[in-house]
Scaffold this motif. Structure first.
Motif, PDB file in Angstrom:
ATOM      1  N   GLN A 187      -6.340   0.268  12.778  1.00 56.96           N
ATOM      2  CA  GLN A 187      -7.771   0.533  12.650  1.00 56.96           C
ATOM      3  C   GLN A 187      -8.386  -0.069  11.395  1.00 56.96           C
ATOM      4  OE1 GLN A 187      -8.291   4.799  12.951  1.00 56.96           O
ATOM      5  NE2 GLN A 187     -10.500   4.611  13.300  1.00 56.96           N
ATOM      6  N   PHE A 188      -7.569  -0.216  10.342  1.00 55.69           N
ATOM      7  CA  PHE A 188      -8.209  -0.438   9.040  1.00 55.69           C
ATOM      8  C   PHE A 188      -7.388  -1.289   8.062  1.00 55.69           C
ATOM      9  CE2 PHE A 188      -9.146   1.764   4.791  1.00 55.69           C
ATOM     10  CZ  PHE A 188     -10.277   1.012   4.534  1.00 55.69           C
ATOM     11  N   LEU A 189      -6.098  -0.985   7.936  1.00 53.15           N
ATOM     12  CA  LEU A 189      -5.349  -1.568   6.815  1.00 53.15           C
ATOM     13  C   LEU A 189      -4.886  -3.000   7.038  1.00 53.15           C
ATOM     14  CD1 LEU A 189      -3.077   1.476   5.822  1.00 53.15           C
ATOM     15  CD2 LEU A 189      -5.210   0.753   4.755  1.00 53.15           C
ATOM     16  N   TYR A 239      -8.592  10.366   8.192  1.00 49.53           N
ATOM     17  CA  TYR A 239      -7.212  10.538   7.704  1.00 49.53           C
ATOM     18  C   TYR A 239      -7.269  11.294   6.385  1.00 49.53           C
ATOM     19  CZ  TYR A 239      -6.251   6.888  11.107  1.00 49.53           C
ATOM     20  OH  TYR A 239      -6.161   6.159  12.258  1.00 49.53           O
ATOM     21  N   LYS A 257      -1.554   3.939  13.281  1.00 47.20           N
ATOM     22  CA  LYS A 257      -2.976   4.016  13.632  1.00 47.20           C
ATOM     23  C   LYS A 257      -3.855   3.464  12.512  1.00 47.20           C
ATOM     24  CE  LYS A 257      -2.948   7.891  16.897  1.00 47.20           C
ATOM     25  NZ  LYS A 257      -2.867   9.362  16.824  1.00 47.20           N
ATOM     26  N   MET A 258      -3.544   3.866  11.272  1.00 49.70           N
ATOM     27  CA  MET A 258      -4.317   3.374  10.114  1.00 49.70           C
ATOM     28  C   MET A 258      -4.277   1.856  10.037  1.00 49.70           C
ATOM     29  SD  MET A 258      -2.912   5.766   7.067  1.00 49.70           S
ATOM     30  CE  MET A 258      -3.115   7.535   7.042  1.00 49.70           C
ATOM     31  N   LEU A 297      -9.961   5.595   4.289  1.00 49.95           N
ATOM     32  CA  LEU A 297      -9.118   6.372   5.206  1.00 49.95           C
ATOM     33  C   LEU A 297      -9.713   7.760   5.436  1.00 49.95           C
ATOM     34  CD1 LEU A 297      -5.544   5.416   3.932  1.00 49.95           C
ATOM     35  CD2 LEU A 297      -6.567   4.773   6.121  1.00 49.95           C
ATOM     36  N   LYS A 299      -2.102   3.853  -3.516  1.00 56.48           N
ATOM     37  CA  LYS A 299      -2.022   2.834  -4.565  1.00 56.48           C
ATOM     38  C   LYS A 299      -1.819   1.489  -3.902  1.00 56.48           C
ATOM     39  CE  LYS A 299      -0.630   5.475  -8.490  1.00 56.48           C
ATOM     40  NZ  LYS A 299      -1.190   4.961  -9.739  1.00 56.48           N
ATOM     41  N   VAL A 300      -2.549   0.509  -4.369  1.00 57.23           N
ATOM     42  CA  VAL A 300      -2.425  -0.828  -3.794  1.00 57.23           C
ATOM     43  C   VAL A 300      -1.859  -1.771  -4.850  1.00 57.23           C
ATOM     44  CG1 VAL A 300      -3.706  -2.758  -2.811  1.00 57.23           C
ATOM     45  CG2 VAL A 300      -4.307  -0.431  -2.177  1.00 57.23           C
ATOM     46  N   GLY A 301      -0.906  -2.564  -4.438  1.00 60.54           N
ATOM     47  CA  GLY A 301      -0.316  -3.529  -5.353  1.00 60.54           C
ATOM     48  C   GLY A 301      -0.025  -4.835  -4.636  1.00 60.54           C
ATOM     49  N   ILE A 306       0.867  -1.185   0.000  1.00 59.96           N
ATOM     50  CA  ILE A 306       0.000   0.000   0.000  1.00 59.96           C
ATOM     51  C   ILE A 306       0.898   1.227   0.000  1.00 59.96           C
ATOM     52  CG2 ILE A 306      -1.889   1.205   1.194  1.00 59.96           C
ATOM     53  CD1 ILE A 306      -2.431  -1.481   2.671  1.00 59.96           C
ATOM     54  N   LEU A 359     -12.445   7.735   7.847  1.00 57.05           N
ATOM     55  CA  LEU A 359     -11.972   7.563   9.224  1.00 57.05           C
ATOM     56  C   LEU A 359     -11.271   8.811   9.745  1.00 57.05           C
ATOM     57  CD1 LEU A 359     -10.605   3.915   8.984  1.00 57.05           C
ATOM     58  CD2 LEU A 359     -12.576   4.664  10.320  1.00 57.05           C
TER      59      LEU A 359
END
Lengths: 81, 81
Positions: free
Chosen positions: A65-67, B31, A61-62, B26, B38-40, A43, B29
């Motif tokens: 909480q989420f990632l 952020y 934190k991200m 994000l 970008k996600v890979g 990411i 939430l």
């Protein structure tokens, strides 16, 4: 602008089916020098502001909480130029 | 044993829906300092033998043949300790 890369992967000992599929696929294609394959997620995050310390704190934190799923995954953070 | 990491991502200009979803999640939430996401995929390969040059050559072949879709994706290779 600062760019950070979060690498998310399964914890040691957690089964990684995608890695197994890639490993056996490579073996079937003749790449038999590969001992192990692990597949994870990357990411890339671009931040408008903040020092590296602040950004790292935000990313922690991200992730909590989420990632990231803390039960089965862990992650590392690095900064890109 | 040598460990190599292949980072696979969508080429510039190719739509990255997973990145958009993470970005809006994000933002929801709170952020909102994140400008882009970008996600890979990350593929960690452990090799039983070979120099870095040989391994890089093998990885280029694996990517061309199997690991990467050259129409929409590109990749980078780095070696881990």
């Amino acid at each position: 602008m600062k760019k950070a890369r979060v690498i998310v992967g399964n914890k040691k000992g957690v089964f990684d089916p995608e890695g197994k599929v890639v490993h056996s696929g490579l073996a079937r294609l003749g790449y038999d020098q590969v001992a192990e394959v692990k597949v994870g997620k990357v990411i890339d995050l671009q931040f408008e502001s903040g020092t590296e310390d602040e950004i790292r704190e935000r990313i922690d934190k991200m992730c909590a909480q989420f990632l990231v799923n803390p039960v089965i995954e862990d992650y590392t953070v690095e900064f890109l130029d």
